[in-house]
Each structure stands twice: as C-alpha cells, then as structure tokens.
Design a protein around this motif. Structure first.
Motif, PDB file in Angstrom:
ATOM      1  N   ASP A  65      14.343  33.747  -1.587  1.00 22.65           N
ATOM      2  CA  ASP A  65      13.430  32.627  -1.232  1.00 22.65           C
ATOM      3  C   ASP A  65      12.289  32.952  -0.319  1.00 22.65           C
ATOM      4  OD1 ASP A  65      14.994  31.039  -2.556  1.00 22.65           O
ATOM      5  OD2 ASP A  65      16.399  30.578  -0.922  1.00 22.65           O
ATOM      6  N   LEU A  66      12.645  33.812   0.619  1.00 19.65           N
ATOM      7  CA  LEU A  66      11.429  34.531   1.508  1.00 19.65           C
ATOM      8  C   LEU A  66      10.561  35.455   0.645  1.00 19.65           C
ATOM      9  CD1 LEU A  66      10.794  34.487   4.298  1.00 19.65           C
ATOM     10  CD2 LEU A  66      12.680  36.231   4.939  1.00 19.65           C
ATOM     11  N   PHE A  67      10.959  36.196  -0.290  1.00 15.93           N
ATOM     12  CA  PHE A  67      10.395  37.132  -0.950  1.00 15.93           C
ATOM     13  C   PHE A  67      10.192  36.724  -2.591  1.00 15.93           C
ATOM     14  CE2 PHE A  67      12.585  39.020   2.750  1.00 15.93           C
ATOM     15  CZ  PHE A  67      11.195  39.916   3.462  1.00 15.93           C
ATOM     16  N   PRO A  68       9.699  35.730  -2.866  1.00 13.60           N
ATOM     17  CA  PRO A  68       9.499  35.222  -4.292  1.00 13.60           C
ATOM     18  C   PRO A  68       9.099  36.151  -5.252  1.00 13.60           C
ATOM     19  CG  PRO A  68       8.078  33.978  -2.709  1.00 13.60           C
ATOM     20  CD  PRO A  68       8.948  34.910  -1.944  1.00 13.60           C
ATOM     21  N   ASP A  69       7.963  37.121  -4.699  1.00 12.27           N
ATOM     22  CA  ASP A  69       7.406  38.107  -5.692  1.00 12.27           C
ATOM     23  C   ASP A  69       8.472  39.077  -6.061  1.00 12.27           C
ATOM     24  OD1 ASP A  69       5.101  36.646  -4.608  1.00 12.27           O
ATOM     25  OD2 ASP A  69       4.216  38.521  -3.647  1.00 12.27           O
ATOM     26  N   ILE A  70       9.653  39.384  -5.497  1.00 11.55           N
ATOM     27  CA  ILE A  70      10.522  40.276  -5.976  1.00 11.55           C
ATOM     28  C   ILE A  70      11.750  39.606  -6.888  1.00 11.55           C
ATOM     29  CG2 ILE A  70       9.776  42.215  -4.603  1.00 11.55           C
ATOM     30  CD1 ILE A  70      12.136  41.785  -2.772  1.00 11.55           C
TER      31      ILE A  70
ATOM     32  N   MET B 174       8.639  44.736   0.466  1.00  8.62           N
ATOM     33  CA  MET B 174       9.476  43.580   0.561  1.00  8.62           C
ATOM     34  C   MET B 174      11.037  44.071   0.468  1.00  8.62           C
ATOM     35  SD  MET B 174       6.798  41.094  -1.353  1.00  8.62           S
ATOM     36  CE  MET B 174       5.012  41.149  -1.060  1.00  8.62           C
ATOM     37  N   VAL B 175      11.196  44.744  -0.411  1.00 11.83           N
ATOM     38  CA  VAL B 175      12.825  45.019  -0.531  1.00 11.83           C
ATOM     39  C   VAL B 175      13.140  45.817   0.936  1.00 11.83           C
ATOM     40  CG1 VAL B 175      14.240  46.740  -1.490  1.00 11.83           C
ATOM     41  CG2 VAL B 175      12.934  45.444  -2.980  1.00 11.83           C
TER      42      VAL B 175
ATOM     43  N   ALA C 269       0.327  38.912   2.193  1.00 11.80           N
ATOM     44  CA  ALA C 269       1.532  38.431   1.741  1.00 11.80           C
ATOM     45  C   ALA C 269       2.829  38.992   2.734  1.00 11.80           C
ATOM     46  CB  ALA C 269       2.106  38.663   0.390  1.00 11.80           C
ATOM     47  N   VAL C 270       2.912  40.362   3.079  1.00 13.22           N
ATOM     48  CA  VAL C 270       3.554  40.826   4.193  1.00 13.22           C
ATOM     49  C   VAL C 270       3.393  40.216   5.519  1.00 13.22           C
ATOM     50  CG1 VAL C 270       4.312  43.063   5.227  1.00 13.22           C
ATOM     51  CG2 VAL C 270       3.768  43.184   2.791  1.00 13.22           C
ATOM     52  N   PHE C 271       2.273  40.261   5.830  1.00  9.50           N
ATOM     53  CA  PHE C 271       2.129  39.559   7.133  1.00  9.50           C
ATOM     54  C   PHE C 271       2.508  38.026   7.062  1.00  9.50           C
ATOM     55  CE2 PHE C 271       0.442  42.201  10.406  1.00  9.50           C
ATOM     56  CZ  PHE C 271       0.352  43.375   9.730  1.00  9.50           C
ATOM     57  N   ARG C 272       2.278  37.397   5.963  1.00  3.31           N
ATOM     58  CA  ARG C 272       2.754  36.027   5.850  1.00  3.31           C
ATOM     59  C   ARG C 272       4.631  35.990   6.214  1.00  3.31           C
ATOM     60  NH1 ARG C 272      -0.757  34.647   1.956  1.00  3.31           N
ATOM     61  NH2 ARG C 272       0.842  35.158   0.416  1.00  3.31           N
ATOM     62  N   ILE C 273       5.067  36.976   5.601  1.00  2.02           N
ATOM     63  CA  ILE C 273       6.534  37.196   5.764  1.00  2.02           C
ATOM     64  C   ILE C 273       7.007  37.262   7.109  1.00  2.02           C
ATOM     65  CG2 ILE C 273       8.594  38.536   5.379  1.00  2.02           C
ATOM     66  CD1 ILE C 273       7.006  38.771   2.372  1.00  2.02           C
ATOM     67  N   ILE C 274       5.949  38.178   7.935  1.00  2.00           N
ATOM     68  CA  ILE C 274       6.324  38.362   9.485  1.00  2.00           C
ATOM     69  C   ILE C 274       6.301  37.027  10.316  1.00  2.00           C
ATOM     70  CG2 ILE C 274       5.392  39.682  11.472  1.00  2.00           C
ATOM     71  CD1 ILE C 274       4.533  41.773   9.413  1.00  2.00           C
ATOM     72  N   THR C 275       5.321  36.268   9.865  1.00  2.00           N
ATOM     73  CA  THR C 275       5.201  35.132  10.710  1.00  2.00           C
ATOM     74  C   THR C 275       6.552  34.150  10.256  1.00  2.00           C
ATOM     75  OG1 THR C 275       3.844  33.927   8.926  1.00  2.00           O
ATOM     76  CG2 THR C 275       2.629  35.002  10.825  1.00  2.00           C
ATOM     77  N   GLU C 276       7.020  34.256   8.998  1.00  2.00           N
ATOM     78  CA  GLU C 276       8.235  33.587   8.688  1.00  2.00           C
ATOM     79  C   GLU C 276       9.384  34.189   9.583  1.00  2.00           C
ATOM     80  OE1 GLU C 276       9.470  31.070   6.711  1.00  2.00           O
ATOM     81  OE2 GLU C 276       7.414  30.427   6.659  1.00  2.00           O
TER      82      GLU C 276
END
Ligand SMILES: Nc1ncnc2c1ncn2[C@@H]1O[C@H](COP(=O)(O)OP(=O)(O)OP(=O)(O)O)[C@@H](O)[C@H]1O
Ligand SMILES: [Mg+2]
Length: 242
Positions: free
Chosen positions: A122-127, A145-146, A175-182
C-alpha cells in the motif's frame, strides 16, 4: 532527551580517520538530514550508529543508553533499522520474501510477516505487481523501494536511510521522497543525501559533514538563508531552486 545522541564520534578505518569528533542529536518524530560530498563520512556515521563500524572514541546514545560498539543485531532489536547504500536484494527470493526478511529480528510468525509485507505494497504500490517476481527483475528505483520496505518491516523507532535517491531518475526520486514523508508520520528518520535540495525538503533539521567534521547545522530555512553557506555547501544556485 533526544531519541539519538551522537557525541564526539570518532571512527577510523586503519590510518584513515573518517569521523573526527561528530556530535548531533536526532529528536523523536523528526527527519534529520546529513549532507556532504563524497567521502565526507555520511555513510560511516550511519554504520557506526547501526553497529557496522566500531567507534574509536565518543558515544552513541539511543533512548538514554549507550549503544556504541554493540552488535548490529542487538541494535536492530533496540529499534534502529539501517537501509544501506546500494540496493541489495537476495536474488533467489521474491520481492515479497525480500521484504519479509526485514522482520526477522522480531518475534512474529511467518503468516504475520506475510500480512505485513502485503500491507507494505500500500505504501509502495509501484512494486505490488512484482510481489512474486524474483528480486533481480526490478529497476533501480523499484529495488530502492524494496530496500526501504525491508527496513520498515523491522518496525524501527529510528530508520537510517543512506542516499535513497542515488542514481534514480527525477520522477522516481520524487516517489521515494513522497514515501519518506509518509514514513515520518510514525518513524523518526536519519537521512543521508548528496542532493541538498531534496534532502532538506523533507527535513526538520539538517547537518553538513565535511571531511569527518560537522561544518554546520540548523533548520533547513536557516541553512538556505545564509547565502555564503548555501553557495559553499549546498551548491551554487541551490537557493533559487527551493
Ligand atoms: N571500508 C573502508 N575502508 C577504508 N576506508 C573507508 C572505508 N569506508 C569508508 N572509508 C573512507 O572513509 C571516509 C568516509 O567515507 P564514507 O563512506 O563515510 O563517506 P560518504 O560521505 O558516505 O561518501 P559518499 O557520498 O561517497 O557515499 C572516506 O575517506 C572513505 O574513503
Ligand atoms: Mg556514503
């Protein structure tokens, strides 16, 4: 009391003094970014915190107790997870199995880890589409992302991220930085970056390392607002790009 206190840290590799007395704090709930050019000692700082490099002097205090020189597995159990440079996956395992490995420090059963790994998508939908593919089939950004998902599976109180954007295309970096903010909503993050603009964009506090010493530190707007500092350490016209 800060979550992590690094005090006068010295790390040597044989003759090379990679860290020459580095001190900084990481407050719980914050993203702290370590900047600096190649060889400044950024990765060494993370390696000392996670137990992969032994301090020659100084101390590392996590939740009030010294962890300097402890075994990496013990440090993981205390709540520090390190996503190192490079994007290592175990090629004989699927993406989901690679992610599940990150939880092996915990007393969780395989079914529970599998459920949590599923939730990571859910946090990493790209993978998500690659969950059952072997790790080596992924692109650089997907591998990153993995690696971050695997780090999160340890349920760390402090996540150490070493150059998560290195070598990635700009859209993937975003995308990676968006994940960091999550991630920062529930985990404290110590982030190493060479890209000052990206690194400071998510930070509460930033530090610049220069040949094994902290050259300066402050809140991102303080760092950017000093033009001489911005030019010297953060890249010529960086300020205009913020
Ligand atoms: N395993 C090692 N053996 C010997 N010297 C090392 C080792 N790892 C790092 N160094 C040296 O320690 C110093 C700091 O290296 P470190 O990897 O911490 O820098 P860095 O800031 O992460 O650089 P980069 O941005 O290139 O990743 C450098 O001079 C480097 O050459
Ligand atoms: Mg490095």
């Amino acid at each position: 009391m800060a979550l992590l206190e690094v005090r006068d840290l010295v790390v040597r590799y044989g003759e090379i003094e990679a860290l020459r007395g580095v001190s900084f704090d990481v407050e719980a709930g914050q993203v702290v970014t370590l900047l600096g050019s190649n060889g400044a000692g950024k990765s060494t700082t993370l390696r000392a915190i996670s137990g992969l490099a032994a301090p020659a002097a100084g101390d590392i205090v996590f939740e009030g107790r010294s962890i300097a020189g402890r075994h990496p597995e013990e440090i993981v159990r205390l709540g520090i997870s390190h996503v190192p440079e490079g994007r290592r996956v175990f090629p004989g395992l699927t993406v989901k199995e690679n992610i599940m490995l990150g939880g092996s420090n915990r007393r969780a059963g395989k079914a529970e880890l599998a459920r949590e790994a599923d939730a990571m998508f859910d946090l990493f939908p790209d993978i998500r589409a690659f969950a059952h593919a072997l790790g080596w089939t992924l692109s650089g950004g997907q591998l990153q992302m993995v690696a971050v998902a695997r780090g999160l599976m340890a349920k760390p109180k402090l996540l150490l991220l070493d150059e998560p954007s290195l070598g990635l295309a700009p859209v993937i970096v975003q995308a990676v930085f968006r994940i960091i903010t999550e991630i920062r909503r529930h985990t404290t993050v110590l982030l190493v970056e060479q890209n000052a603009r990206m690194g400071l964009s998510v930070a509460d506090q930033g530090y610049v390392l220069e040949t094994g010493r902290l050259a300066l530190g402050g809140k991102p707007d303080e760092l950017w607002s000093n033009e001489a500092i911005a030019a010297a350490y953060l890249g010529g016209h960086a300020k205009a790009a913020v």
